[in-house]
Scaffold this motif. Structure first.
Motif, PDB file in Angstrom:
ATOM      1  N   UNK A  95      54.917 109.563  64.820  1.00 20.97           N
ATOM      2  CA  UNK A  95      55.158 110.767  64.503  1.00 20.97           C
ATOM      3  C   UNK A  95      56.632 110.766  63.778  1.00 20.97           C
ATOM      4  N   UNK A  96      57.471 110.158  64.613  1.00 20.33           N
ATOM      5  CA  UNK A  96      58.774 109.886  63.894  1.00 20.33           C
ATOM      6  C   UNK A  96      59.037 109.234  62.661  1.00 20.33           C
ATOM      7  N   UNK A  97      58.219 108.045  62.532  1.00 22.54           N
ATOM      8  CA  UNK A  97      58.069 107.176  61.550  1.00 22.54           C
ATOM      9  C   UNK A  97      57.226 107.971  60.337  1.00 22.54           C
ATOM     10  N   UNK A  98      56.218 108.699  60.680  1.00 21.94           N
ATOM     11  CA  UNK A  98      55.409 109.321  59.405  1.00 21.94           C
ATOM     12  C   UNK A  98      56.203 110.478  58.900  1.00 21.94           C
ATOM     13  N   UNK A  99      56.728 111.077  59.700  1.00 20.29           N
ATOM     14  CA  UNK A  99      57.433 112.392  59.160  1.00 20.29           C
ATOM     15  C   UNK A  99      58.831 112.098  58.498  1.00 20.29           C
ATOM     16  N   UNK A 100      59.665 111.203  59.154  1.00 17.90           N
ATOM     17  CA  UNK A 100      60.812 110.730  58.585  1.00 17.90           C
ATOM     18  C   UNK A 100      60.830 109.935  57.333  1.00 17.90           C
ATOM     19  N   UNK A 101      59.598 109.264  57.222  1.00 17.49           N
ATOM     20  CA  UNK A 101      59.695 108.627  55.634  1.00 17.49           C
ATOM     21  C   UNK A 101      59.742 109.536  54.607  1.00 17.49           C
ATOM     22  N   UNK A 102      59.288 110.775  54.781  1.00 14.26           N
ATOM     23  CA  UNK A 102      59.231 111.589  53.429  1.00 14.26           C
ATOM     24  C   UNK A 102      60.719 111.936  53.224  1.00 14.26           C
ATOM     25  N   UNK A 103      61.580 111.730  54.197  1.00 16.31           N
ATOM     26  CA  UNK A 103      63.042 111.789  53.825  1.00 16.31           C
ATOM     27  C   UNK A 103      63.607 110.679  53.393  1.00 16.31           C
ATOM     28  N   UNK A 104      63.429 109.624  54.214  1.00 14.14           N
ATOM     29  CA  UNK A 104      64.186 108.260  53.922  1.00 14.14           C
ATOM     30  C   UNK A 104      63.376 107.463  52.803  1.00 14.14           C
ATOM     31  N   UNK A 105      62.321 107.761  52.339  1.00 12.47           N
ATOM     32  CA  UNK A 105      61.806 107.127  51.478  1.00 12.47           C
ATOM     33  C   UNK A 105      61.021 107.935  50.302  1.00 12.47           C
TER      34      UNK A 105
END
Length: 216
Positions: A168-178
């Motif tokens: 969940x952390x990876x898939x949601x934060x990717x929309x900010x980080x990448x």
């Protein structure tokens, strides 16, 4: 390491001082997101905040102090807003959907803070060791215990809860980080609110089905 003096209860400050400190921290978050800790300079942050270096250092004594405050601010927000055990709802489906969508809201509203955090973790998390151990991990363990209780009650498939949270952390934060990469792939200049809503629809559909949970 995070200076734990900044974790103590602050003295009451005037509204004007709080507004100025907030302005400085917003500028610092922008510069750290763009250049990382090592690449950022006090001069650049002061210029971005519209202050002299000397004036800014009156409020924050060093670049490291600014960095610690920026990291603490975003992590405090995540822990306050994103504890699964605190989510509204009376079923795993509702609580997990609220958790996933809530993480996306933070990626939408605080993308630069997410990038500062990601950069720090990628570089070894030297400034975050104490905070992660003392604040983040206890919250994670409480959320893991909640998911395990749902599994034992037969409410969802038997999975490893920590890997669920990592996903969940990876898939949601990717929309900010990448966000730049995703924007290019979508043929847009930048992501907008609708993109995050669509991401929430997709992620909740895939993750909840993968957990054996019924749709909302």
């Amino acid at each position: 390491m995070i200076n734990h003096d900044v974790l103590r209860k602050p003295r009451r400050r005037s509204a004007s001082r709080e507004a100025l400190e907030h302005k400085i921290l917003v500028a610092a978050e922008e510069v750290f997101a763009e250049h990382g800790f090592n690449g950022a300079s006090v001069d650049t942050i002061a210029e971005r905040a519209g202050l002299s270096k000397q004036n800014m250092l009156y409020y924050f004594s060093s670049k490291e102090s600014l960095y610690n405050h920026v990291l603490k601010d975003i992590l405090d927000l995540w822990i306050e807003k994103m504890a699964l055990i605190e989510q509204a709802g009376d079923t795993p489906t509702v609580m997990l959907e609220n958790y996933i969508r809530g993480k996306l809201v933070l990626s939408y509203t605080r993308p630069l803070g997410s990038k500062v955090f990601a950069s720090e973790v990628v570089s070894g998390a030297a400034h975050l060791q104490g905070y992660i151990k003392n604040d983040l991990l206890p919250q994670l363990e409480a959320d893991v215990a909640l998911v395990n209780s749902w599994i034992e009650q037969g409410l969802m498939d038997r999975i490893e809860p920590k890997h669920l949270f990592f996903t969940i952390w990876a898939t949601t934060q990717t929309y900010a980080d990448f966000s730049a990469q995703i924007s290019l792939a979508l043929g847009k200049e930048k992501l907008d609110e609708d993109d995050f809503i669509q991401a929430g629809d997709f992620l909740t559909h895939v993750l909840l089905k993968g957990l054996g949970l019924p749709p909302r």
